[in-house]
Motif scaffolding. Sequence first.
Motif, short mmCIF file in Angstrom:
data_model
loop_
_atom_site.label_atom_id
_atom_site.label_comp_id
_atom_site.label_asym_id
_atom_site.label_seq_id
_atom_site.Cartn_x
_atom_site.Cartn_y
_atom_site.Cartn_z
N UNK A 115 28.52 6.73 39.29
CA UNK A 115 26.93 6.92 40.99
C UNK A 115 26.29 5.72 40.38
N UNK A 116 25.92 5.34 42.53
CA UNK A 116 24.74 4.18 42.79
C UNK A 116 24.40 4.69 44.10
N UNK A 117 22.44 4.27 44.45
CA UNK A 117 22.40 4.70 45.26
C UNK A 117 22.50 3.02 45.96
N UNK A 118 22.64 3.74 47.66
CA UNK A 118 23.02 3.05 48.51
C UNK A 118 21.35 2.60 49.50
N UNK A 119 20.92 1.70 49.06
CA UNK A 119 19.97 1.17 50.50
C UNK A 119 19.92 1.14 51.21
N UNK A 120 19.34 1.84 52.36
CA UNK A 120 18.63 2.00 53.56
C UNK A 120 19.71 1.47 54.15
N UNK A 121 19.38 0.27 53.97
CA UNK A 121 20.26 -0.92 55.51
C UNK A 121 21.54 -1.11 55.13
N UNK A 122 22.32 -1.13 53.60
CA UNK A 122 23.39 -0.91 53.49
C UNK A 122 24.09 0.53 53.79
N UNK A 123 23.82 1.71 53.58
CA UNK A 123 23.83 2.91 54.13
C UNK A 123 24.31 2.48 55.96
#
Lengths: 440, 496
Positions: A115-123
Amino acid sequence: MGHFIDRRLNPKGKSLGNRRRFIGRVRASVKKSVDESVRRRGIADVDQSEQVSVPAKGISEPSFRHAAQGGKRQAVLSGNRTFRAGDKIQKPPGGAGKGRGREGSADGEGEDEFLFMLSRDEFLDIFFEDLELPDLVKLSLKEIAAARPQRMGYTVAGTPANLSVERTMRNAIGRRIALRRPKTRETQALEQQIRELEARVPADEAEPPELIKLREELDKAQRRQRRIPFVDPLDVRYRYFEMQPEPAANAVMFCLMDVSASMGEREKDLAKRFFVLLHLFLKQRYDKIEVVFIRHTQVASEVDEETFFHSRESGGTVVSSALNEMKAIIDARYPPSEWNIYAAQASDGENYRGDSATCAARLKESLMPLCQYFAYIEILEENEIGLMQSDDNGMELWRAYRGVADDWPNFAMKRIASPAHIYPVFRELFVRKGGLVADV
Amino acid sequence: MSKRSGTVAPLFEGAEWNFDTIQRVYGAIEQVALGDLGLDVYTNQIEIISSQQMLDAYSSNGMPLMYRHWSFGKHFMRDEQLYRKGARGLAYEIVINSDPCISYCMEDNTMALQALVIAHAAFGHNHFFKNNHLFQQWTDAPGILDYLDYARGFIARCEERYGEREVEQLLDAAHSLMQSSVFRHRRPPSPSLREERDRERERLLDAERAVHYLWDRFDRSGPASQTDAAAQERKREMDLPEENLLYFLERHSPVLQPWQREILRIVRNIAQYFYPQRQTKVMNEGCACFVHYYIMNQLHATGQLSDGAMLEILHNHSNVLTQPDFDDPRSAGLNPYALGFAMMQDIRRVCEAPTEEDHEWFPDIAGARDWRGVLKDAWANYRDESFVQQFLGPEVMRRFRLFALSDDSVDPFHTVSAIHDERGYHEIRDVFAHSLDVSVSDPDIQVIDVDLLGDRRLRLRHNRRNGVPLDPETRDATLANVRRCWGYDVVLTETG
């Protein structure tokens, strides 16, 4: 002695490169979960960071390690209370090895998933991957409003501020070597030799010939040094800049929507989702973007976002009124030389009888030449979508717009009936077409 | 707490820190560390970083520079996720075995914590790095940052020339063999940075005209006979058996390009650099904890630390040094900090106030009075396994209520083989020392044979210790990576 260094202002994100590589590696699965989450999300929070999970299989880091079971092992543990040497402790059933496994993992990370977070920009990057704005740069650059200086090599004349020390010194060294200018070190060595000789020779004796020879040599070298300057005006170079036209980097997006009674909450919601996507997409690509909302019944007016989506109007439907309004606003505020103009129109396809031809004409004559892109979305009832499989069927407005689409490659039209359709349709409208460039 | 001679004003008050105060506190700590304890340290370089930067440092093994690879990104993302959720705090500091010795301190630390961290890392770990024989012999503290810089540059150039994908695959393979690629018994060849560069250049230049081992052999007249003598000769020429897999692949793989060999070399050099740290966890942390504890108490005793600051320090100290019981849900085995610290304190006690038992167990040092000398000698000349074997006394075993558990997979039960009593002390000590020996806890895998003129099948052997097998899933994945570097078939046999 210790040295203290304040690193807090150093650039953060040293790991960005590694992060990018990692996301690249799991791109396929990330893309899938991003697409899924967009379908699931509400309108307001499409533009958010996102937690994604990818299968751990592709990103495991294997190494030779011992199996958890098998063989003889020994371990030392702490906190004995009641055990005595020779005690036997029944193993838990199921052969769970010795000790307890960690019950559930505290980090919420399962065995099979990472599991990991994508930042807004990456998303957003992944979200809009493979999508492209048609004619990203203004086709006509007749009136160049902005120009920016850009490096264009070197010149022999310029202002001191633009002096290129590196180039200048490079030329100077080259010239000094070519002309064999004696180095300071060499003349100093000569001087030193002379001093030593002088010290050795008594004052009353005549100077030995080698001293005289050295003196001559030194004199020659010094004259040569004076004749050949360390830095000559010939060596000096300046950085050269030329003004380059800046392509217009501003965009304006027109949202046109029919708000007559036939457009219910559902239709408006679908339209809004489409507008939101378009807005996000444009925001990724342009420095500055403005949005103009035009709603219409039988008359059109520019409104703010809140009114646009939420207030209800009753009345008939004259689509051409919105197009007229749009033209008026462009003329008044958005000269096409400075602005990239995009428009998205949403409607349920109803129009006042006879008006559709006017709309098509208006588009062909006055709007399409100004617009980078014009997307028309027709919102249908869920049960209608089956009936409207073919692009040839449709109501008057649809048929009239078909004519526009035939003439203008930057005019696109699609039908949607449910939120799930929006993203695929959006992709279809903006998908990167290999080498397609509008004929200029 | 000890009596206050209290004529000196405290060095700081409150939690806020600034560079002036840190500098002042550093001076006071240095005085105790060098003057009183007589430590011998590399020049300190203390860097204040933000939590974001600490996360960055985490992901690349704490090194300030590292080449790029997705696995570091993965670690970064996992650490970041855990940190954001609050599942895990960040370390107060990271310290690097380099000269000058770089320690990172977090900006969020309070002044008291900064003092603790400086004493712990900049003096405790630093002294250990500089003096322990393993670090002295096997790592190159002044050169490591230059080497990493070179490695990063080299790998970046390779990515440009041969493509990110290509390099990534090779690094994947190399990383999975990293643990099995250290010289455990013989000294690694340690060329200087310049030699490394020359070697790289030579390799690239010689790529075409290099006489390869293979072709060299082909030139000889007649086919090589398949006798035992030939096999012996062959093994001797290749220095087989070989425990360092990457070293072997780098030298003998028939398929690798020169730049690929260089990358394998970089990875194994980094593995070798970290090997001493893996062998000295208990000692390294024990040394650092002992040093910070002693220095902080000393500063408090002279009034340079206020009571409040001292309480905060003790609070953090005891948090780190907790040893949960084996059946506590927090337990993750023996805590190297706690055990190391307890053993260091015990050595001091044995020197200063030995009991009858201590005289029996530690005849050399009991009552030696010069505990500083004894400790420094221990820090310099042992590693975890030998240190425990030498210095783990009954007092510490009783305090931790240690017991040894043995497990044979054929039995349906575990057996308590020893507890902290007269009969068990020696066994506990042996078992514990053994479990700290990295060369025992890592699988023993060696290249035993390859016939370059025949089928070129690479033969590896895993010598099972006490019948413990390899984990089959990771074994197969890792073997696939060996195959990628070798280019031909690879087989692994397990014996014992």
